[in-house]
Design a protein around this motif. Structure first.
Motif, mmCIF file in Angstrom:
data_model
loop_
_atom_site.group_PDB
_atom_site.id
_atom_site.type_symbol
_atom_site.label_atom_id
_atom_site.label_comp_id
_atom_site.label_asym_id
_atom_site.label_seq_id
_atom_site.Cartn_x
_atom_site.Cartn_y
_atom_site.Cartn_z
ATOM 1 N N SER A 1 0.824 -1.208 0.000
ATOM 2 C CA SER A 1 0.000 0.000 0.000
ATOM 3 C C SER A 1 0.856 1.255 0.000
ATOM 4 O O SER A 1 1.948 1.267 0.547
ATOM 5 C CB SER A 1 -0.906 0.027 1.228
ATOM 6 N N GLU B 1 -10.003 1.887 4.195
ATOM 7 C CA GLU B 1 -9.734 3.078 3.350
ATOM 8 C C GLU B 1 -11.053 3.610 2.757
ATOM 9 O O GLU B 1 -11.316 4.820 2.761
ATOM 10 C CB GLU B 1 -8.755 2.654 2.257
ATOM 11 N N TYR B 2 -11.916 2.703 2.285
ATOM 12 C CA TYR B 2 -13.221 3.111 1.751
ATOM 13 C C TYR B 2 -14.020 3.828 2.837
ATOM 14 O O TYR B 2 -14.652 4.853 2.602
ATOM 15 C CB TYR B 2 -14.034 1.878 1.332
ATOM 16 N N LYS C 1 -12.396 -0.540 -7.697
ATOM 17 C CA LYS C 1 -11.783 -1.689 -8.369
ATOM 18 C C LYS C 1 -12.194 -2.991 -7.706
ATOM 19 O O LYS C 1 -12.016 -4.049 -8.283
ATOM 20 C CB LYS C 1 -10.264 -1.553 -8.375
HETATM 21 C C1 6PG Z 1 -3.244 1.417 -1.594
HETATM 22 C C2 6PG Z 1 -4.534 1.631 -2.314
HETATM 23 C C3 6PG Z 1 -4.496 0.999 -3.679
HETATM 24 C C4 6PG Z 1 -5.581 1.495 -4.614
HETATM 25 C C5 6PG Z 1 -6.958 1.099 -4.173
HETATM 26 C C6 6PG Z 1 -8.039 1.890 -4.844
HETATM 27 O O1 6PG Z 1 -3.314 0.826 -0.523
HETATM 28 O O2 6PG Z 1 -2.197 1.857 -2.061
HETATM 29 O O3 6PG Z 1 -5.571 1.043 -1.583
HETATM 30 O O4 6PG Z 1 -4.472 -0.375 -3.517
HETATM 31 O O5 6PG Z 1 -5.486 2.849 -4.771
HETATM 32 O O6 6PG Z 1 -7.105 -0.262 -4.495
HETATM 33 O O7 6PG Z 1 -9.192 1.153 -4.745
HETATM 34 P P1 6PG Z 1 -10.526 1.497 -5.492
HETATM 35 O O8 6PG Z 1 -10.216 1.747 -6.939
HETATM 36 O O9 6PG Z 1 -11.376 0.285 -5.313
HETATM 37 O O10 6PG Z 1 -11.059 2.720 -4.816
#
Ligand code: 6PG
Length: 474
Positions: free
Chosen positions: A129, A190-191, A261
């Motif tokens: 991440s 994160e969401y 995603k």
């Molecule tokens: C991270 C982010 C990365 C990505 C997300 C976006 O930890 O660096 O989470 O993995 O930006 O998967 O997810 P969505 O497109 O589903 O919002």
């Protein structure tokens, strides 16, 4: 030719930056990409940063690695990953290691790990991440897989990971799919974090008529307190942005349809299987889904709503800050519950405090707050829920009146705050001495003879509802 310490195949932005990070740390890095132009561009543009060993063919890439070989795959998660794994595995020997650094589904990782283990190859599903910048400057890394693979990979991964107080944000998470599972929950949180931030912004903007620039200041202020985090910091940046073409706030020229995603959806699907209520994450996924139905939204615009009425500015800003903090505590508590449940289900023996530690830096949800979560698990590794840790319980006690006012205000003026509302409902649900689940049990027994337990006696019972309504042991 000198052999490389480690290899990266898949040189889109994340892969390229990870390869550069490795090279900058003194490792000789084998690099490969399906189309060779990317490989050459990397060496041309960044060759000066360290030692790169480029290959156009997969066979040469594998041959350029020191034994036991360590190859990191950085391709878009999906069927393509299987193809790349098959290609590499066919060229490898027992004892070699393949690391998948993409956002793979943990069940795929379990399947791949089991299949490669049969062939003596270590498969490491590693959550990474931090986006492009993290990959280059220090991500948070969540690797699963065997203990032997961690021995060979751990020092390198800890070297290139972010550090907080000198502690690397990389730890061996657990066997097989554990790393990708933890990364999935990270993304779910994160969401939820982003949904709560978005609700805070929306409510303050609607209720107070504040401009995005005004609100950027509010978030900047919040970032100096207990909400200090990367996402709050960049919220201020995004709200301050002015669209060059129109002179309008950037946030007003962006289509209000949130994409995904899939990792948030996966988190909720897994939580449904495990029976863990991750309502904060679920509301965030569904809020994105709602935003993605323009036809329904256009049709519903004419539905009646309340008229806006005066709301005190000063108090509301502080109330929203408290509601955001309290809802965030709930979202993390739920995410950590899910990791604990998965750990039991899959036999992973996850150290929850260590997960909080590696999320303190490098990753998207990095925040001061993670220190407090780590301290909570240090104090009691068997905490039944983070909500009852004394520090968090006290914070919730302080916040709860504000939280209730925020939800009430939002309902009164017609601003949807599903994240705040469901977090509060969860908090109140857990607090209840008796839940109406008892009535649900009664209804289930009435129509389907599903039986129920009693508060005062052992055993299951059934009432003869259509007959004499007498109770009998089931
Ligand atoms: C991270 C982010 C990365 C990505 C997300 C976006 O930890 O660096 O989470 O993995 O930006 O998967 O997810 P969505 O497109 O589903 O919002």
């Amino acid at each position: 030719m000198d052999l490389a310490d480690i290899g990266v195949t898949g040189l889109a932005t994340m892969g390229r930056n990870l390869a550069r990070n490795l090279a900058r740390h003194g490792y000789a890095v084998a690099v490969h990409n399906r189309s060779a132009s990317r490989t050459h561009a990397l060496v041309r543009e960044f060759g000066g940063e360290g030692t790169f060993v480029p290959s156009e063919e997969a066979a040469d890439f594998v041959a350029s690695l020191k034994r036991p070989r360590r190859a990191i795959i950085m391709v878009k998660a999906g069927a393509g990953t299987d193809a790349v794994i098959d290609q590499l595995a066919a060229l490898m020997e027992p004892g070699d290691m393949i690391v998948d650094g993409g956002n793979a589904h943990f069940e795929d990782t379990r399947r791949r790990e089991a299949a490669l283990r049969e062939r003596g190859i270590h498969f490491v599903g590693a959550g990474i991440s931090g986006g492009e910048e993290g990959a280059l400057l220090g991500p948070s890394i969540m690797p699963g897989g065997s203990a032997e693979s961690w021995e060979a990979l751990g020092p390198i991964l800890q070297d290139i990971a972010a550090k907080v107080d000198g502690v690397p944000c990389a730890v061996h998470v657990g066997p097989d799919g554990a790393g990708h599972f933890v990364k999935m929950v990270h993304n779910g949180i994160e969401y939820s974090d982003m949904q709560l931030i978005a609700e805070s912004y929306d409510l303050l903007r609607q209720a107070l008529g504040a401009t995005p620039a005004d609100l950027a200041e509010v978030f900047r202020g919040w970032n100096r307190g207990e909400l200090d985090s990367y996402l709050i910091e960049i919220t201020a940046e995004v709200l301050d942005q002015v669209d060059a073409a129109t002179g309008r706030p950037f946030v007003d020229v962006v289509v209000d349809r949130a994409e995904q995603k899939g990792t948030g959806r996966w988190t909720v699907q897994s939580a449904l299987e495990l029976g863990v209520p991750v309502t904060g994450i679920a509301e965030a996924v569904f809020a994105r889904a709602l935003s993605g139905h323009p036809e329904q939204r256009a049709a519903a615009r004419s539905l009646a709503g309340p008229s806006l009425s005066g709301v005190g500015a000063e108090e509301l800003v502080e109330d929203v800050r408290q509601a955001l903090y309290a809802s965030k505590i709930v979202a993390y508590a739920q995410g950590f519950d899910q990791m604990a449940a998965a750990s039991r289900e899959y036999g992973w023996d996850l150290d929850l405090g260590a997960m909080a530690t590696i999320w303190r830096g490098g990753c998207i949800i990095r925040a001061k707050f993670l220190d407090r979560i780590r301290a909570a698990y240090d104090a009691d590794p068997n905490l039944p829920t983070l909500l009852v840790d004394p520090t968090f319980a006290a914070a919730l006690g302080v916040a709860q009146e504000s939280w209730r006012r925020v939800v009430t205000t939002a309902v009164r003026i017609g601003v949807p705050t599903p994240g705040f509302s469901s977090a509060l409902a969860y908090y109140d649900g857990l607090r209840r001495d008796r839940l109406p689940a008892a009535l649900v049990q009664g209804l289930r027994d009435y129509f389907g003879a599903h039986t129920y337990l009693r508060v005062d006696r052992e055993g299951a019972f059934h009432t003869d509802w259509p007959g004499d309504r007498a109770e009998r042991p089931a």
